[in-house]
Scaffold this motif. Structure first.
Motif, short mmCIF file in Angstrom:
data_model
loop_
_atom_site.label_atom_id
_atom_site.label_comp_id
_atom_site.label_asym_id
_atom_site.label_seq_id
_atom_site.Cartn_x
_atom_site.Cartn_y
_atom_site.Cartn_z
N GLU A 14 0.79 -1.17 0.11
CA GLU A 14 -0.04 0.15 -0.03
C GLU A 14 0.81 1.35 0.07
OE1 GLU A 14 -3.33 0.07 2.42
OE2 GLU A 14 -3.19 -1.93 2.82
N ILE A 15 1.95 1.20 0.82
CA ILE A 15 2.87 2.43 0.78
C ILE A 15 3.30 2.68 -0.64
CG2 ILE A 15 5.09 3.23 1.65
CD1 ILE A 15 4.52 1.60 4.32
N MET A 16 3.81 1.53 -1.11
CA MET A 16 4.59 1.64 -2.57
C MET A 16 3.46 2.23 -3.62
SD MET A 16 7.43 -1.33 -2.16
CE MET A 16 6.91 -1.80 -3.97
N LEU A 17 2.27 1.71 -3.45
CA LEU A 17 1.21 1.90 -4.55
C LEU A 17 0.69 3.29 -4.37
CD1 LEU A 17 -1.43 -0.70 -4.68
CD2 LEU A 17 0.17 -0.19 -6.21
N PHE A 18 0.88 4.13 -2.91
CA PHE A 18 0.61 5.23 -2.73
C PHE A 18 1.61 6.11 -3.65
CE2 PHE A 18 1.19 9.36 -0.78
CZ PHE A 18 -0.12 9.99 -0.62
N PHE A 19 3.10 5.95 -3.45
CA PHE A 19 3.80 6.65 -4.25
C PHE A 19 3.94 6.31 -5.69
CE2 PHE A 19 5.99 6.38 -0.01
CZ PHE A 19 6.30 7.70 0.13
N ASP A 20 3.54 5.49 -5.84
CA ASP A 20 3.17 4.96 -7.54
C ASP A 20 2.47 5.93 -8.01
OD1 ASP A 20 4.19 3.83 -10.03
OD2 ASP A 20 2.30 2.57 -9.73
N SER A 27 6.11 12.48 3.75
CA SER A 27 6.57 12.05 5.30
C SER A 27 5.76 10.97 5.55
CB SER A 27 6.34 13.21 6.24
OG SER A 27 4.79 13.36 6.47
N PRO A 28 6.19 9.86 6.50
CA PRO A 28 5.54 8.78 7.07
C PRO A 28 4.18 9.47 7.49
CG PRO A 28 7.72 8.60 7.31
CD PRO A 28 7.70 9.80 7.02
N ARG A 29 4.03 10.56 8.39
CA ARG A 29 3.08 11.15 8.91
C ARG A 29 1.87 11.51 7.82
NH1 ARG A 29 2.44 16.08 13.27
NH2 ARG A 29 0.12 15.97 13.28
N VAL A 30 2.21 12.11 6.81
CA VAL A 30 1.08 12.39 5.75
C VAL A 30 0.64 11.02 4.92
CG1 VAL A 30 0.95 13.50 3.32
CG2 VAL A 30 2.07 14.44 5.45
N GLY A 36 -4.56 5.09 6.24
CA GLY A 36 -5.10 4.59 7.11
C GLY A 36 -4.30 3.57 8.19
N TYR A 37 -3.10 4.06 8.34
CA TYR A 37 -2.26 3.23 9.18
C TYR A 37 -1.61 3.91 9.97
CZ TYR A 37 -2.25 -1.13 6.48
OH TYR A 37 -2.96 -2.35 5.77
N ASP A 38 -0.99 3.61 11.40
CA ASP A 38 -0.43 4.29 12.44
C ASP A 38 0.86 4.75 11.86
OD1 ASP A 38 -0.08 4.71 15.18
OD2 ASP A 38 1.67 3.53 14.94
N ARG A 39 1.14 6.06 12.24
CA ARG A 39 2.17 6.76 11.83
C ARG A 39 3.47 6.21 12.08
NH1 ARG A 39 6.11 9.53 14.05
NH2 ARG A 39 4.91 9.38 15.99
N GLN A 40 3.77 5.65 13.34
CA GLN A 40 4.96 4.96 13.94
C GLN A 40 5.28 3.55 13.03
OE1 GLN A 40 4.25 4.88 18.15
NE2 GLN A 40 5.61 6.61 18.45
N TYR A 41 3.94 2.78 12.67
CA TYR A 41 4.25 1.75 11.93
C TYR A 41 4.62 1.99 10.39
CZ TYR A 41 3.07 -2.95 9.99
OH TYR A 41 3.13 -3.77 9.47
N VAL A 42 4.05 3.16 10.05
CA VAL A 42 4.37 3.38 8.50
C VAL A 42 5.65 4.00 8.45
CG1 VAL A 42 3.83 5.14 6.81
CG2 VAL A 42 1.97 3.82 7.75
N SER A 43 6.33 4.67 9.53
CA SER A 43 7.50 5.28 9.68
C SER A 43 8.56 3.85 9.56
CB SER A 43 7.63 6.16 10.64
OG SER A 43 9.16 6.60 10.60
N LYS A 44 8.29 2.85 10.50
CA LYS A 44 9.30 1.87 10.39
C LYS A 44 9.19 1.00 9.12
CE LYS A 44 9.71 -2.76 12.87
NZ LYS A 44 8.94 -3.44 13.55
N ARG A 45 7.92 0.91 8.50
CA ARG A 45 8.26 0.37 7.11
C ARG A 45 8.82 1.18 6.06
NH1 ARG A 45 8.45 -4.27 8.41
NH2 ARG A 45 8.36 -4.42 5.97
N TYR A 63 10.26 10.64 1.82
CA TYR A 63 10.59 9.47 0.96
C TYR A 63 9.78 9.49 -0.37
CZ TYR A 63 11.87 7.07 5.34
OH TYR A 63 12.41 6.88 6.44
N GLN A 64 10.19 8.86 -1.32
CA GLN A 64 9.73 8.63 -2.69
C GLN A 64 10.10 7.18 -3.27
OE1 GLN A 64 11.35 12.05 -4.90
NE2 GLN A 64 13.07 10.63 -5.73
N LEU A 65 9.30 6.95 -4.25
CA LEU A 65 9.48 5.44 -4.77
C LEU A 65 10.94 5.54 -5.71
CD1 LEU A 65 7.78 2.73 -4.90
CD2 LEU A 65 6.99 3.59 -6.94
N THR A 66 11.56 4.46 -5.72
CA THR A 66 12.58 4.37 -6.32
C THR A 66 12.38 3.60 -7.77
OG1 THR A 66 13.25 2.19 -5.43
CG2 THR A 66 14.23 3.99 -4.44
N GLU A 67 13.47 3.53 -8.63
CA GLU A 67 13.31 2.92 -9.91
C GLU A 67 13.12 1.27 -9.50
OE1 GLU A 67 15.97 3.85 -13.06
OE2 GLU A 67 15.91 5.85 -12.56
#
Length: 88
Positions: A14-20, A27-30, A36-45, A63-67
């Protein structure tokens, strides 16, 4: 659909799809507020995905998605390649 990598958590995709879908630096917070996930968990992932070279930490806390991340989402990268890149 991409092949699941054993070390990845369900939120990682889900994180990677958002960036895609949004070619922006976030930021992990945004990111957490938008998926819809906890900020601390998203930051760790995000750190984990960055260690695996799927995300790039472009600035302090952004952060941003890499090639490599794009290639994985497009099915152009074998999941075995990512298993070998398992973060510590």
């Amino acid at each position: 659909m991409v092949e699941r990598v054993p070390w990845m958590a369900p939120v990682d995709y889900e994180i990677m799809l958002f960036f895609d879908e949004h070619a922006i630096q976030v930021s992990p917070r945004v990111l957490a507020a938008n998926i819809g996930y906890d900020r601390q968990y998203v930051s760790k992932r995000c750190r984990t995905l960055s260690e695996a070279r799927l995300l790039n930490a472009v600035d302090t806390g952004l952060y941003q998605l890499t090639e490599t991340g794009v290639a994985y989402l497009e099915g152009e990268l074998d999941a075995d390649d990512l298993e070998n890149a398992e973060p510590e």
